[in-house]
Design an enzyme around this catalytic site. Structure first.
Site, PDB file in Angstrom:
ATOM      1  N   HIS A  78       1.083  -0.872   0.245  1.00 44.39           N
ATOM      2  CA  HIS A  78       0.308  -0.490  -0.134  1.00 44.39           C
ATOM      3  C   HIS A  78       0.759   1.409   0.068  1.00 44.39           C
ATOM      4  CE1 HIS A  78      -2.159   3.143   1.899  1.00 44.39           C
ATOM      5  NE2 HIS A  78      -3.561   3.191   1.379  1.00 44.39           N
ATOM      6  N   CYS A  89      -3.315  -1.898 -16.324  1.00 41.84           N
ATOM      7  CA  CYS A  89      -3.527  -1.319 -15.629  1.00 41.84           C
ATOM      8  C   CYS A  89      -2.675  -1.253 -13.702  1.00 41.84           C
ATOM      9  CB  CYS A  89      -4.647  -0.898 -15.147  1.00 41.84           C
ATOM     10  SG  CYS A  89      -5.844  -1.616 -13.941  1.00 41.84           S
TER      11      CYS A  89
END
Length: 856
Positions: A434, A810
């Site tokens: 993250h 992506c």
């Protein structure tokens, strides 16, 4: 009887000699080019790779014949010649052939001081680098004259005696033996394990060869004006034209660079005497040679030269060492001057080098007190005070202080703190954790998986592996390029987004044949994407829009709602906020496609995890604390990544996707009033089954009809699916029947294919790569064998089911040159990556197209 190689082992470097980079190395080839340009290069012979390899294996060349090439009284040097100069090589050895007899002759012609200095220098180099004796016994200070030893005669006697004491033999007197031992030592040094690992770290293949060049010495020490120096004609930091370098009288090799206090400037300089003043003809010749080298060698060269009794001799020329910014400036300048083509200028720049230009960098020459090392997950450098929470980061920003957020690992609730920080460091995580993904998107330097650090959030203490402690407010520097955290404030270099950078990327766009979009979640991200000329937004993660204070409270109200109508009431409050976000995105990207991913994360990520946070939430919602803790406990999942998230939320709580679709369509209608019609792309996350896409498509079509009726405006949109589960790739043909596009989300697809957590894999990934389990970290470089096969299966089945379907990637792999190569070969329409990786993707795509053009 000692065996010699049975064929010619060397080639004299002449204009027509068969000298090849792949056989003799870059230095040998460059010397031949200098000879062809009529530069005054001393006589030189070259040994090819295979002969050096034979020397390392115990088959020496006929050194007596080699010595004869130069004459009995000549002194010679040996230098390494690897295929790529950046791979390095053994240290050069000068003055081979010095012995007692040659020393005595030089005492007569040049004087004892010169003869002693030459002999002593050779003994020192031979003892340390050939005989491998203790360097402290032959340290450099013995080369420096002093009051009681002005001509170094005592130092010379000491060195000869030390050599004899350590080896139980006299210093070698036979030049042929000296040369043979030098060649053997250099050949074996190249073949050693340490040298092999060092050059492999610089990109050299395991079997990289080494050539050697043997050159007649230009003395640099003598009764007339003699010395050595180095000159270059561009600034190695900026790439701007500038004559730099030094010259030192009575010296050899590159001594001038190591003794700047005793060296003089080259060009006229108010700070002191210059070579241009004392030897103007020789200086003008160097300038002429520099210009000639640039034009004919097609690069900016650093020239190593010697002055021997007033005569200029060129010993070598190498590519100017340069920063990434200078490399771009030099390549563009050479192309604009017609010396190289635009294609070659584009090919000369390593795409990853552009990341160094997009951010301020820690000066590589600055002193470094390294306090922690990890994975450089987002490039650039920044200095600030340590903070341990998002709240502290925001408070620091409000006070106008730069801060660095230090966490065990980051979570979605830390995003505001990351926005407020100039850099981030986490104890855990890998390249697609993250912290890494968000930091790259923000353009914030980041280190993840910092080895050995220990963070005490309660007491606000950072403990280092060496026992030191840092507390909140202490100043550190993060180097996200190298993955190092430094104590204090380090010297920085500014970002380099100048005209050359823009020009190079404009040329790249002329050649590339695959689209490049940006992953952008906020208007700030979109502006960055537009600045770097991304061809639209390939992934907008809408959940990041809900973490602002005013929205987070409403979001939590929606989560705690028990009935659909109560959820809709909360979502009605979020609707205008979402609509405003999308309007701004569409306006920024006017004329470019924007792909918006519907809500993806599990709901518990929006809820507090601490007792204090739960108490604050209970007060804001006017609920008993027990109800809040019970609801949070009920939403907690054993494996959130595989739980109630993505399309599963959209089906079980359809009001969320209804609100988002309405906001998107109303924003498209509004933004279209101010420019080109907006055609939004809506992407459904985490789909694994055809029916999931059908259910969501039905509701979104209904919302579109309602907005058309309410506004009286016709608009179009595209609905697609984010393929991030193995089943979605395998069933892409079925899913494509309800999708205008498929975008492969390789972050989660890699996790699910491998059964690895990207946040935890960093703990052991380096061991796996070192031991050959994986060739590369699959979260950093796309696994073309496993994950890549799923992509190919999905792409082929989708195309078979729906002609003209748009395909893209992506995930964070989208900015990786190797991954772009795979996508281009697979026929994908575009890749999408973090805004700050867009320039890298544009350049890499162009290089692939130039190197391997698609058939017409």
């Amino acid at each position: 009887m000692q065996k010699h190689t049975d064929i010619a082992t060397y080639t004299e470097i002449t204009p027509t000699a068969p000298i090849y980079v792949g056989q003799h190395g870059g230095r040998a080839k460059c010397l031949q080019r200098l000879v062809r340009l009529d530069m005054p290069v001393p006589r030189t012979i070259a040994l090819p790779f295979d002969k050096v390899q034979a020397i390392a294996a115990g088959y020496p060349p006929n050194t007596a014949a080699m010595i004869a090439e130069f004459g009995e009284d000549a002194l010679i040097s040996v230098r390494p010649s690897s295929e790529d100069p950046d791979w390095g090589g053994p240290r050069a050895i000068l003055n081979i052939g010095m012995n007692d007899a040659r020393h005595a002759a030089l005492c007569e012609t040049e004087g004892p001081a010169t003869a002693n200095a030459l002999y002593l220098r050779f003994i020192q180099a031979y003892a340390v680098h050939v005989a491998r004796l203790d360097p402290d016994m032959f340290d450099a200070p013995i080369l420096t004259p002093c009051a009681d030893d002005p001509d170094l005669s005592k130092a010379l006697a000491t060195a000869l005696r030390a050599y004899e004491d350590e080896t139980d033999e006299q210093f070698p007197q036979d030049p042929a033996r000296q040369l043979g031992e030098v060649l053997r030592s250099m050949a074996r040094a190249w073949a050693g394990t340490t040298a092999r690992l060092l050059r492999q770290a610089k990109g050299a293949p395991e079997d990289a060869g080494l050539g050697l060049v043997v050159q007649q010495m230009a003395m640099g020490i003598g009764s007339g004006e003699s010395g050595s120096g180095v000159i270059q004609f561009v600034n190695g930091t900026t790439g701007e034209p500038q004559i730099t370098g030094r010259y030192k009288s009575q010296s050899q090799g590159r001594d001038a660079l190591g003794a700047k206090s005793e060296a003089i400037f080259l060009n006229k300089d108010p700070r002191g005497t210059s070579l241009a003043e004392i030897l103007p003809e020789q200086f003008e010749a160097l300038v002429r040679f520099g210009k000639l080298g640039r034009e004919r060698l097609r690069d900016e060269m650093q020239i190593e030269f010697t002055i021997e009794n007033g005569e200029l001799v060129i010993l070598d020329a190498v590519r100017v060492s340069r920063t990434s910014a200078a490399a771009v400036a030099i390549a563009v300048s050479l192309a604009e001057d017609g010396i190289i083509s635009r294609e070659e200028a584009v090919l000369r720049i390593d795409p990853r080098a552009l990341t160094e230009m997009l951010h301020p960098q820690v000066d590589p020459e600055a002193e470094r007190d390294i306090i922690a090392s990890g994975i450089g997950a987002s490039p650039g450098g920044a200095t600030g005070k340590i903070v341990f929470s998002a709240t502290a980061a925001q408070a620091s920003l409000a006070q106008g202080d730069d801060c660095i957020l230090v966490r065990r690992e980051t979570a979605p609730e830390d995003i505001r703190g990351m926005h407020a920080s100039v850099a981030v460091m986490t104890e855990k995580g890998g390249m697609t954790s993250h912290a890494a993904v968000i930091a790259r998107g923000l353009g914030v330097p980041c280190i993840v998986g910092a080895h050995g650090i220990s963070i005490n959030h309660r007491d606000k203490i950072l403990k280092l592996p060496d026992g030191r402690f840092f507390t909140e407010g202490d100043i550190i520097t993060i180097d996200g390029t190298t993955g190092e955290a430094l104590a204090g404030a380090a010297k920085m270099l500014d970002a380099s987004l100048d005209g050359a950078f823009t020009t190079l990327l404009e040329w790249a766009d002329e050649f590339r044949d695959i689209g490049v979009r940006a992953n952008a979640d906020t208007p700030t991200d979109a502006l960055t994407a537009r600045r770097f000329e991304a061809q639209g937004i390939g992934l907008c993660r809408t959940e990041h829009m809900f973490f602002e204070d005013d929205r987070l409270t409403v979001m939590r109200e929606m989560i705690f709602a028990k009935q659909p109508e109560d959820r809709r009431a909360s979502l009605d409050q979020l609707l205008p906020m979402q609509r405003a976000d999308f309007i701004e995105l569409f306006k920024i990207m006017q004329g470019q496609p924007v792909c918006i991913r519907l809500f993806d994360p599990p709901l518990h990520e929006f809820l507090p995890s601490t007792r204090e946070g739960m108490r604050e939430l209970a007060e804001s919602l006017d609920l008993p604390l027990s109800d809040v803790t019970r609801r949070i406990a009920n939403l907690k999942e054993f494996n959130p990544m595989l739980g109630l998230r993505g399309v599963r939320l959209g089906i079980t709580l359809p009001e969320i996707y209804d609100m988002q679709a309405q906001a998107i369509f109303e924003a498209a209608v509004e933004a279209s009033k101010h420019g080109d019609p907006v055609v939004p792309e809506i992407m459904i996350p985490l789909v694994s089954a055809q029916r999931e896409a059908e259910l969501v498509k039905t509701r979104i079509d209904a919302v579109a009809s309602a907005v058309r009726f309410a506004t009286g405006v016709e608009f179009t949109f595209r609905l697609g699916v984010m393929v991030e589960t193995p089943r979605a790739a395998l069933r892409a043909g079925d899913i494509a029947q309800n999708a205008a596009f498929l975008s492969f989300g390789t972050n989660d697809l890699t996790q699910m294919t491998y059964g690895l957590s990207r946040d935890d894999a960093g703990r052991f990934m380096s061991d796996y790569v070192q031991q050959g389990v994986f060739s590369e970290d699959p979260f950093h470089v796309l696994d073309t064998d496993g994950v890549g096969e799923l992509l190919m299966i999905g792409a082929d089945r989708a195309r078979d089911a729906r002609e003209g379907i748009m395909l893209s990637l992506c995930g964070e792999h989208g900015g990786n040159p190797e991954s772009i190569s795979f996508c281009r070969k697979a026929g994908f329409d575009y890749v999408s990556c973090s805004p700050y990786r867009v320039p890298v993707a544009r350049l890499a795509s162009a290089q692939l197209a130039i190197a391997d053009p698609k058939p017409e």
